[in-house]
Design a protein around this motif. Structure first.
Motif, short mmCIF file in Angstrom:
data_model
loop_
_atom_site.label_atom_id
_atom_site.label_comp_id
_atom_site.label_asym_id
_atom_site.label_seq_id
_atom_site.Cartn_x
_atom_site.Cartn_y
_atom_site.Cartn_z
N UNK A 163 25.79 -35.74 -4.47
CA UNK A 163 24.95 -34.57 -3.70
C UNK A 163 25.75 -33.42 -3.62
N UNK A 164 25.47 -32.54 -4.07
CA UNK A 164 26.37 -30.94 -3.61
C UNK A 164 25.59 -30.19 -2.56
N UNK B 275 19.78 -35.12 -13.40
CA UNK B 275 19.70 -34.19 -12.30
C UNK B 275 18.63 -33.93 -11.63
N UNK B 276 18.35 -33.79 -10.27
CA UNK B 276 17.29 -33.45 -9.46
C UNK B 276 17.80 -31.82 -8.98
N UNK B 277 17.34 -30.77 -9.58
CA UNK B 277 17.60 -29.48 -9.32
C UNK B 277 17.33 -29.28 -7.83
N UNK B 278 16.20 -29.55 -7.35
CA UNK B 278 15.75 -29.30 -5.95
C UNK B 278 16.63 -29.76 -4.85
N UNK B 279 17.15 -31.04 -5.25
CA UNK B 279 18.23 -31.62 -4.28
C UNK B 279 19.72 -31.44 -4.64
N UNK B 280 19.97 -30.60 -5.64
CA UNK B 280 21.36 -30.38 -6.15
C UNK B 280 22.04 -31.58 -6.17
N UNK C 188 24.44 -29.18 -17.70
CA UNK C 188 24.58 -27.70 -17.59
C UNK C 188 23.19 -27.19 -17.26
N UNK C 189 22.92 -25.96 -16.79
CA UNK C 189 21.55 -25.35 -16.34
C UNK C 189 20.60 -25.39 -17.21
N UNK D 262 25.00 -22.28 -1.93
CA UNK D 262 24.69 -22.31 -3.04
C UNK D 262 23.76 -21.49 -3.84
N UNK D 263 24.22 -20.66 -4.68
CA UNK D 263 23.08 -19.76 -5.31
C UNK D 263 23.14 -20.38 -7.06
N UNK D 264 23.77 -20.71 -7.41
CA UNK D 264 23.87 -21.10 -8.91
C UNK D 264 24.57 -22.09 -8.97
#
Length: 117
Positions: free
Chosen positions: A23-24, A71-76, A52-53, A28-30
């Motif tokens: 978990x990050x 990855x789960x982008x919403x949860x970083x 990557x993105x 964080x913007x990006x």
């Protein structure tokens, strides 16, 4: 402020499976890249997997076909699903993130994975 926290490490038998999470957190913007690296006793740290993105993935040669990064982008949050584990997979697994601006590269504290009968 930026922090990476790994979880899911432990003892597993050869041929078994294990899933790691990272978990990050922070302002964080990006996120450019997140991934996993590992370090076995007496060896240098090596790439396990990265994403990557654009969800493009890269795997180390020793884990191709056995490990899957997601990855789960919403949860970083990123995950590492490890299948068909071998004795040689025993290592400390570190979560890594590449972010805009300095210092750019961030690391978690690591989680121990031990493959043993």
């Amino acid at each position: 402020q930026v922090q990476l926290v790994e979880s899911g490490g432990g003892l597993v038998q050869p041929g078994g499976s294990l899933t790691l999470s990272c978990v990050l957190s922070g302002n964080i913007d990006s996120i450019y890249i997140m991934g996993w690296q590992r370090q076995a006793p007496g060896k240098r740290r090596e790439l396990v997997a990265q994403i990557n993105r654009g969800d493009i993935t890269v795997y180390g040669d020793s884990v191709k076909g056995r490990f899957t990064i997601s990855r789960n982008n919403a949860k970083n949050t990123i995950y590492l699903q490890m299948n068909s584990l071998k004795f040689e997979d025993t290592a400390v697994y570190y979560c890594n993130a590449r972010l805009p601006g300095p210092p750019g590269n961030y690391w978690g504290q690591g989680t121990q994975v031990t493959v043993d009968s």
